[in-house]
Design a protein around this motif. Sequence first.
Motif, short mmCIF file in Angstrom:
data_model
loop_
_atom_site.label_atom_id
_atom_site.label_comp_id
_atom_site.label_asym_id
_atom_site.label_seq_id
_atom_site.Cartn_x
_atom_site.Cartn_y
_atom_site.Cartn_z
N PHE A 137 0.84 -1.19 0.00
CA PHE A 137 0.00 0.00 0.00
C PHE A 137 0.88 1.25 0.00
O PHE A 137 0.63 2.22 -0.72
N GLN A 154 2.80 1.68 -3.37
CA GLN A 154 1.91 2.19 -4.42
C GLN A 154 1.72 3.70 -4.26
O GLN A 154 1.70 4.44 -5.25
N GLY A 155 1.55 4.14 -3.02
CA GLY A 155 1.34 5.56 -2.76
C GLY A 155 2.50 6.43 -3.21
O GLY A 155 2.31 7.58 -3.61
N ALA A 196 -8.80 -2.84 -3.19
CA ALA A 196 -7.38 -2.55 -3.42
C ALA A 196 -6.93 -3.06 -4.79
O ALA A 196 -6.15 -2.39 -5.48
N GLU A 235 -5.51 -0.65 -7.84
CA GLU A 235 -4.20 -0.90 -8.45
C GLU A 235 -4.32 -1.13 -9.95
O GLU A 235 -3.48 -0.68 -10.74
N ARG A 239 -4.51 2.21 -11.45
CA ARG A 239 -3.20 2.87 -11.48
C ARG A 239 -2.35 2.35 -12.64
O ARG A 239 -1.69 3.13 -13.34
N PHE A 289 -6.62 6.07 -2.98
CA PHE A 289 -6.23 5.01 -2.04
C PHE A 289 -6.89 5.18 -0.66
O PHE A 289 -6.83 4.27 0.15
N GLN A 322 -9.60 2.44 0.89
CA GLN A 322 -9.12 1.16 1.42
C GLN A 322 -8.50 1.33 2.81
O GLN A 322 -8.55 0.41 3.64
#
Length: 528
Positions: A314, A317-318, A389, A393, A396, A420, A423
């Motif tokens: 997580f 990804q951020g 999630a 993704e 993204r 995001f 989630q």
Amino acid sequence: MICLGVEVAERFAYFGIACNLITYLTGPLGQSTAKAAVNVNTWSGTASILPILGAFVADAYLGRYRTIVVASLIYILGLGLLTLSASLIIMGLSKQRNDASAKPSIWVNTLFFCSLYLVAIGQGGHKPCVQAFGADQFDAEDPKEVIARGSFFNWWFLSLSAGISISIIVVAYVQENVNWAFGFGIPCLFMVMALAIFLLGRKIYRYPKGHHEEVNSSNTFARIGRVFVIAFKNRKLRLEHSSLELDQGLLEDGQSEKRKDRLNFLAKAMISREGVEPCSGRDVDDAKALVRLIPIWITYVVSTIPYAQYITFFTKQGVTVDRRILPGVEIPAASLLSFVGVSILISVPLYERVFLPIARKITKKPFGITMLQRIGAGMVLSVFNMMLAALVESKRLKIAREHGLVDKPDVTVPMSIWWFVPQYLLLGMIDLFSMVGTQEFFYDQVPTELRSIGLSLSLSAMGLSSFLSGFLISLIDWATGKDGWFNSNLNRAHVDYFYWLLAAFTAIAFFAFLFISKMYVYRRLDQV
């Protein structure tokens, strides 16, 4: 209130390290994404499993009070050495700033990981004991205080979430915008303050009856362990030879029949034989209570594997997306974890003031819903969170492809960080139902003398799930290769596939839990 303040400070310290650890491993330490994720999972898993050892030491030897003091000192030592290792890394990298491939020496790496696991050891003694010690301040013989203790777990969790949120916002910012040594030093300072506050309350705590400090419970392990030994020796004998005192306080709705039919092989420990003293009905009942927890614990372990992702993938990804929340204001990716705390700060009052009163009117029970129903609701939410999630993704990755950024991992993907947030908000609700419900369940359903062990079982489930997550990541990374699901370039990776897999695992665990919980026998009538 003192115990609550101490635990808030400890959680501030722990999450000050955990929330941004993967960024530190892939940054100053130069590890790949997959290796860093495995290291984070291994450390967090160890930190969550060690409470079993800490609880054993507390319940069998030192008592909760002394264990908290010793664990706090180890915790402070680990945080101090962690700060020292970060300082050495900063100095080393500053000397080698012209070498882009420079990495810390093996000795500095060793110091870092040793200090990191000292923190895990300290947390292992601190975590189960402070919460159990706080719950001990309620009188188990007073019905009003028993109900208040149920609310205690909710408000305890809310307060911790506030501390965690502040830690994530403040410490993560300091780590990324000032330096890592200072970012690790702040948690160390908070643990020193937590220990000082805890020691100040020594004379006003309510201790278990029988000793000014705490009752030594090593005989509890012995008497319950003896049940299994004697039952095995008497396995060929018939139950008619025993006095079978297990049906005192029959349960409602046919629960007494379940009690008679299941685990009766342990009742053979009550059979009297020449030269062997039989076990008491209480000993057998306590042994049965522990055995009944095992299937629930296993399903909970599997259902919490998704939880290991919030401080690994997580966060990674951020890092890849647009993190501006206002013009000119960019937040660290780890700060997204603060939304978990925000969710809990909103959800706990709603749960206490709205949901529970309605549930009590519907079910006519003082607790509103049973602890197992609460855990099951958390599992369902966990399935939906992994599905969400995975979809985010996928979105993204699609945007990265559309803008030709697949092979440009250092370029920000034009996708807002706000995608995001849902989630993370769901994670807070999952915590409220599943995590808090599990802590209360394991605290309540074990023998009184083993309540630190009970809490440590719920914590250890989180630890084992982190190990399982690390194992799955290593296995999938090996099977799919460097261009597979966990490519260090997340624009080429497929973490979304991993999330779908975890959603499936959690759904299977929920259905197994549903089957097992229908057969579960609570230790008290009012919980059925």
